[in-house]
Motif scaffolding. Sequence first.
Motif, PDB file in Angstrom:
ATOM      1  N   HIS A 103       0.845  -1.188   0.000  1.00  0.00           N
ATOM      2  CA  HIS A 103       0.000   0.000   0.000  1.00  0.00           C
ATOM      3  C   HIS A 103       0.888   1.248   0.000  1.00  0.00           C
ATOM      4  N   VAL A 104       0.233   2.365  -0.277  1.00  0.00           N
ATOM      5  CA  VAL A 104       0.953   3.627  -0.409  1.00  0.00           C
ATOM      6  C   VAL A 104       1.803   3.959   0.830  1.00  0.00           C
ATOM      7  N   HIS A 105       1.261   3.706   2.010  1.00  0.00           N
ATOM      8  CA  HIS A 105       1.963   4.107   3.241  1.00  0.00           C
ATOM      9  C   HIS A 105       3.334   3.418   3.351  1.00  0.00           C
ATOM     10  N   GLY A 106       3.321   2.087   3.300  1.00  0.00           N
ATOM     11  CA  GLY A 106       4.579   1.349   3.472  1.00  0.00           C
ATOM     12  C   GLY A 106       5.472   1.382   2.250  1.00  0.00           C
TER      13      GLY A 106
ATOM     14  N   PRO B 247      -2.796   3.880  13.189  1.00  0.00           N
ATOM     15  CA  PRO B 247      -3.123   4.023  14.616  1.00  0.00           C
ATOM     16  C   PRO B 247      -3.067   2.704  15.396  1.00  0.00           C
ATOM     17  N   THR B 248      -3.431   1.594  14.759  1.00  0.00           N
ATOM     18  CA  THR B 248      -3.377   0.299  15.455  1.00  0.00           C
ATOM     19  C   THR B 248      -1.961   0.012  15.977  1.00  0.00           C
ATOM     20  N   PHE B 249      -0.931   0.428  15.237  1.00  0.00           N
ATOM     21  CA  PHE B 249       0.447   0.228  15.717  1.00  0.00           C
ATOM     22  C   PHE B 249       0.612   0.913  17.084  1.00  0.00           C
TER      23      PHE B 249
ATOM     24  N   GLU C 206       0.524  13.468  12.989  1.00  0.00           N
ATOM     25  CA  GLU C 206      -0.513  12.883  12.138  1.00  0.00           C
ATOM     26  C   GLU C 206      -0.562  13.596  10.804  1.00  0.00           C
ATOM     27  N   ARG C 207      -0.654  12.797   9.763  1.00  0.00           N
ATOM     28  CA  ARG C 207      -0.729  13.348   8.406  1.00  0.00           C
ATOM     29  C   ARG C 207      -1.885  12.680   7.667  1.00  0.00           C
ATOM     30  N   TYR C 208      -2.202  13.219   6.500  1.00  0.00           N
ATOM     31  CA  TYR C 208      -3.392  12.751   5.769  1.00  0.00           C
ATOM     32  C   TYR C 208      -3.045  12.494   4.307  1.00  0.00           C
ATOM     33  N   GLY C 209      -3.517  11.368   3.809  1.00  0.00           N
ATOM     34  CA  GLY C 209      -3.287  11.075   2.398  1.00  0.00           C
ATOM     35  C   GLY C 209      -4.300  10.090   1.867  1.00  0.00           C
ATOM     36  N   MET C 210      -4.135   9.779   0.601  1.00  0.00           N
ATOM     37  CA  MET C 210      -5.004   8.808  -0.073  1.00  0.00           C
ATOM     38  C   MET C 210      -4.191   8.107  -1.147  1.00  0.00           C
ATOM     39  N   THR C 211      -4.653   6.963  -1.565  1.00  0.00           N
ATOM     40  CA  THR C 211      -3.953   6.267  -2.641  1.00  0.00           C
ATOM     41  C   THR C 211      -3.872   7.153  -3.883  1.00  0.00           C
TER      42      THR C 211
ATOM     43  N   GLY D   5      -1.382  10.329  -2.855  1.00  0.00           N
ATOM     44  CA  GLY D   5      -0.244  10.291  -1.935  1.00  0.00           C
ATOM     45  C   GLY D   5      -0.562  11.168  -0.741  1.00  0.00           C
ATOM     46  N   MET D   6       0.466  11.730  -0.137  1.00  0.00           N
ATOM     47  CA  MET D   6       0.236  12.522   1.073  1.00  0.00           C
ATOM     48  C   MET D   6      -0.214  13.927   0.696  1.00  0.00           C
ATOM     49  N   ILE D   7      -1.173  14.437   1.461  1.00  0.00           N
ATOM     50  CA  ILE D   7      -1.788  15.727   1.139  1.00  0.00           C
ATOM     51  C   ILE D   7      -1.412  16.788   2.171  1.00  0.00           C
TER      52      ILE D   7
ATOM     53  N   ILE E  74     -12.680   2.186   7.768  1.00  0.00           N
ATOM     54  CA  ILE E  74     -11.220   1.968   7.805  1.00  0.00           C
ATOM     55  C   ILE E  74     -10.910   1.060   8.982  1.00  0.00           C
ATOM     56  N   SER E  75     -10.421  -0.144   8.676  1.00  0.00           N
ATOM     57  CA  SER E  75     -10.130  -1.136   9.706  1.00  0.00           C
ATOM     58  C   SER E  75      -8.624  -1.398   9.738  1.00  0.00           C
ATOM     59  N   GLY E  76      -7.997  -1.027  10.851  1.00  0.00           N
ATOM     60  CA  GLY E  76      -6.550  -1.251  10.960  1.00  0.00           C
ATOM     61  C   GLY E  76      -5.768  -0.595   9.833  1.00  0.00           C
TER      62      GLY E  76
ATOM     63  N   ASP F 282      -8.862  -2.113  18.822  1.00  0.00           N
ATOM     64  CA  ASP F 282      -7.637  -2.516  18.119  1.00  0.00           C
ATOM     65  C   ASP F 282      -7.593  -1.960  16.694  1.00  0.00           C
ATOM     66  N   PHE F 283      -8.645  -2.192  15.928  1.00  0.00           N
ATOM     67  CA  PHE F 283      -8.638  -1.806  14.517  1.00  0.00           C
ATOM     68  C   PHE F 283      -9.231  -0.421  14.261  1.00  0.00           C
ATOM     69  N   GLY F 284      -9.634   0.296  15.312  1.00  0.00           N
ATOM     70  CA  GLY F 284     -10.257   1.603  15.101  1.00  0.00           C
ATOM     71  C   GLY F 284     -11.723   1.430  14.765  1.00  0.00           C
TER      72      GLY F 284
ATOM     73  N   ALA G   4     -10.619 -11.072   1.037  1.00  0.00           N
ATOM     74  CA  ALA G   4      -9.555 -10.811   2.016  1.00  0.00           C
ATOM     75  C   ALA G   4     -10.142 -10.771   3.426  1.00  0.00           C
ATOM     76  N   ALA G   5      -9.451 -11.420   4.377  1.00  0.00           N
ATOM     77  CA  ALA G   5     -10.007 -11.578   5.724  1.00  0.00           C
ATOM     78  C   ALA G   5     -10.260 -10.241   6.426  1.00  0.00           C
ATOM     79  N   PHE G   6      -9.472  -9.204   6.101  1.00  0.00           N
ATOM     80  CA  PHE G   6      -9.700  -7.934   6.806  1.00  0.00           C
ATOM     81  C   PHE G   6     -11.042  -7.304   6.434  1.00  0.00           C
ATOM     82  N   LYS G   7     -11.635  -7.748   5.315  1.00  0.00           N
ATOM     83  CA  LYS G   7     -12.936  -7.202   4.897  1.00  0.00           C
ATOM     84  C   LYS G   7     -14.100  -7.964   5.534  1.00  0.00           C
TER      85      LYS G   7
HETATM   86  C1  MCA Z   1      -5.469  -8.287  10.044  1.00  0.00           C
HETATM   87  N1  MCA Z   1      -6.727  -8.638  10.376  1.00  0.00           N
HETATM   88  C2  MCA Z   1      -7.514  -7.583  10.267  1.00  0.00           C
HETATM   89  C3  MCA Z   1      -6.685  -6.544   9.847  1.00  0.00           C
HETATM   90  N2  MCA Z   1      -5.424  -7.003   9.714  1.00  0.00           N
HETATM   91  N3  MCA Z   1      -8.837  -7.412  10.489  1.00  0.00           N
HETATM   92  C4  MCA Z   1      -9.345  -6.201  10.280  1.00  0.00           C
HETATM   93  N4  MCA Z   1      -8.600  -5.152   9.872  1.00  0.00           N
HETATM   94  C5  MCA Z   1      -7.273  -5.285   9.631  1.00  0.00           C
HETATM   95  N5  MCA Z   1      -6.535  -4.247   9.202  1.00  0.00           N
HETATM   96  C6  MCA Z   1      -7.213  -9.932  10.829  1.00  0.00           C
HETATM   97  C7  MCA Z   1      -6.723 -11.086  10.011  1.00  0.00           C
HETATM   98  O1  MCA Z   1      -7.566 -11.304   8.928  1.00  0.00           O
HETATM   99  C8  MCA Z   1      -6.768 -12.199  11.017  1.00  0.00           C
HETATM  100  O2  MCA Z   1      -8.093 -12.627  11.186  1.00  0.00           O
HETATM  101  C9  MCA Z   1      -6.343 -11.541  12.291  1.00  0.00           C
HETATM  102  O3  MCA Z   1      -6.685 -10.148  12.126  1.00  0.00           O
HETATM  103  C10 MCA Z   1      -4.859 -11.663  12.546  1.00  0.00           C
HETATM  104  O4  MCA Z   1      -4.161 -11.475  11.337  1.00  0.00           O
HETATM  105  P1  MCA Z   1      -2.675 -10.951  11.302  1.00  0.00           P
HETATM  106  O5  MCA Z   1      -2.181 -10.968   9.909  1.00  0.00           O
HETATM  107  O6  MCA Z   1      -1.871 -11.645  12.361  1.00  0.00           O
HETATM  108  O7  MCA Z   1      -2.903  -9.462  11.714  1.00  0.00           O
HETATM  109  P2  MCA Z   1      -1.866  -8.456  12.195  1.00  0.00           P
HETATM  110  O8  MCA Z   1      -0.501  -8.815  11.707  1.00  0.00           O
HETATM  111  O9  MCA Z   1      -2.051  -8.252  13.635  1.00  0.00           O
HETATM  112  O10 MCA Z   1      -2.292  -7.165  11.350  1.00  0.00           O
HETATM  113  C11 MCA Z   1      -2.928  -6.084  11.878  1.00  0.00           C
HETATM  114  C12 MCA Z   1      -2.211  -4.826  11.365  1.00  0.00           C
HETATM  115  C13 MCA Z   1      -2.229  -4.889   9.825  1.00  0.00           C
HETATM  116  C14 MCA Z   1      -0.792  -4.818  11.879  1.00  0.00           C
HETATM  117  C15 MCA Z   1      -2.955  -3.635  11.880  1.00  0.00           C
HETATM  118  O11 MCA Z   1      -3.566  -4.930   9.362  1.00  0.00           O
HETATM  119  C16 MCA Z   1      -1.498  -3.750   9.191  1.00  0.00           C
HETATM  120  O12 MCA Z   1      -0.275  -3.789   9.049  1.00  0.00           O
HETATM  121  N6  MCA Z   1      -2.212  -2.703   8.766  1.00  0.00           N
HETATM  122  C17 MCA Z   1      -1.638  -1.600   8.059  1.00  0.00           C
HETATM  123  C18 MCA Z   1      -2.324  -1.430   6.773  1.00  0.00           C
HETATM  124  C19 MCA Z   1      -1.683  -0.335   5.900  1.00  0.00           C
HETATM  125  O13 MCA Z   1      -0.520  -0.372   5.587  1.00  0.00           O
HETATM  126  N7  MCA Z   1      -2.485   0.647   5.511  1.00  0.00           N
HETATM  127  C20 MCA Z   1      -2.016   1.727   4.674  1.00  0.00           C
HETATM  128  C21 MCA Z   1      -2.865   1.839   3.473  1.00  0.00           C
HETATM  129  P3  MCA Z   1      -8.502 -14.121  11.432  1.00  0.00           P
HETATM  130  O14 MCA Z   1      -7.691 -14.563  12.614  1.00  0.00           O
HETATM  131  O15 MCA Z   1      -9.966 -14.043  11.707  1.00  0.00           O
HETATM  132  O16 MCA Z   1      -8.165 -14.822  10.159  1.00  0.00           O
HETATM  133  S1  MCA Z   1      -2.313   3.280   2.505  1.00  0.00           S
HETATM  134  C22 MCA Z   1      -3.433   4.437   2.976  1.00  0.00           C
HETATM  135  O17 MCA Z   1      -4.349   4.166   3.677  1.00  0.00           O
HETATM  136  C23 MCA Z   1      -3.311   5.899   2.622  1.00  0.00           C
HETATM  137  C24 MCA Z   1      -2.733   6.192   1.311  1.00  0.00           C
HETATM  138  C25 MCA Z   1      -2.503   6.602   3.696  1.00  0.00           C
HETATM  139  O18 MCA Z   1      -2.816   7.767   3.962  1.00  0.00           O
HETATM  140  O19 MCA Z   1      -1.609   5.984   4.253  1.00  0.00           O
END
Ligand code: MCA
Length: 504
Positions: A205-208, A248-250, A296-301, A304-306, A404-406, A437-439, A468-471
Amino acid sequence: MNANLYALIEAHFPSGAEQPCLLIPGAPVVHYDELAQASARIANALTRAGCQPGDRVAVQADKHWHVLALYLACLRAGFVYLPLNTAYRRSELAYFFADATPRVVVCRPQTLGTIETIANGARVLTVDAHGGALGDRARGEAAHFATVQSQPDDLAAIVYTSGTTGRSKGASLTHRNLASNALALVEAWAFTRGDVLLHALPIYHVHGLFVAIHCALLSGARLWWLPRFDAGEVVERLPAATAMMGVPTFYTRLLAEPAFTRERARNVRLFVSGSAPLLPETFAAFRERTGQTILERYGMTETGMITSNPLDGVRAAGTVGRPLAGISVRVVDDAGRVCAPGVVGGVQVRGPNVFAGYWQMPEKTREEFTVDGWFRTGDVGEWVPEGEAKDYLRLAGRAKDMIISGGLNVYPKEIEERIDAFPGVVESAVIGVPDPDFGEAVTAVVVAKPGQAIDEAAIIGTLKDEIAAFKVPKRVHVIDELPRNAMGKVQKNLLRQRFGGTSP
Ligand code: MCA
């Protein structure tokens, strides 16, 4: 001048042959020259496999450093990098491959069999910790590759985002988009060669992929390259880092670790949060625990960052700061008139960061831009009218139905369509409810056909095979009837009130 982003990155490589770049727990350090050579070898190998500038290279892979080399290879060879979340399942991937028609798909060894059946004629190569089939091909290639000459508007990447209609759209990002945003961030956050960025985000994803990696590579910094976010591991590595970026979950998970102390965070000069709203409670608790203020900053895919809170100056909880250099932001009402500070309206963006459009969706692209060329983010917000955060942007919510979940976006429509297809279901509404945890936690509310029982576990289990399980909803609630307004629209706010307290 070459507008290729890799040319810009390479120009910022630290001088001297062997500067460390990636610090990988339990593995040898990867130096900048090694990364450059690995990317050249992969660029040569993919060229030999028939890839030409403009061709898409789709990648669903774990976070091995070879994947970073692959990303850089695509940039320098003019291929269009298409990263895919490792959580995506067969039907989701099949859609992306049919839509983007990649020349090459790079995947994990364990999914090779599945991917080959849906790759749409693309050549499929594996990548793993040792390089996989991609590494085998690259090994025999020359360690030099002449970075192709790119125009600013040439595509560098396509990143898929879910859509309100349930159909994902590929955001086409150009070399100019990525380069301008990277330079603006390095300046805003003052990254230097002395920095060590703790990198625990996924790289699809864009962030990482863009925000974190570009900041580090464009300043010749080092990265702690962690395979995923593990709070214990992060606490252990933090004393050797100067910066960290996360969702935020981090931060809530770090705060839940007793071993995460002021002392552990002492050497970190910058904690950045984005991708989801950071709760003021988390902001305050983090400051209390570490003495440090999250930026805290704000962006979108698509953009990028705004905006960003300042490096020097007041970082205000609940705000996302001011526009980055070269980027314009406006808040407008429904008639398109600019709102006064303190008045909530739609947030629109213009600048070199704004994407070229949705891949092969000219109509959809046109809809998302105003006639005078501003991109409608879909978010609503206001300029803070007074006080220490005067003129900072405060986001008030999302006009679109998104959850937005995690840090990951989920569009209810996609999930509702699938739940509605279950036997025994009349209709459904998918909402986000507060989750520590996930917001937000994806939650489904379902109306059953008369006399039919709804099996929560069966719905959740089936959805996990399909998407995808996160959905997938964490809970499925059954009610007699969905609340609707006079127009017949489901009143999700009432559902959020009713089920908001029941999230697990
Ligand atoms: C994992 N699970 C989740 C999520 N992640 N459920 C809901 N929301 C999530 N985000 C579920 C899995 O399906 C699994 O479910 C269980 O949680 C454990 O999985 P695991 O892989 O061990 O999870 P984790 O490693 O603890 O991951 C959680 C996390 C991860 C660290 C918060 O989701 C993460 O790294 N998120 C960051 C996403 C990111 O990079 N976003 C940036 C997008 P089950 O056990 O039921 O199978 S870019 C963006 O948004 C814009 C441009 C911006 O401004 O940045």
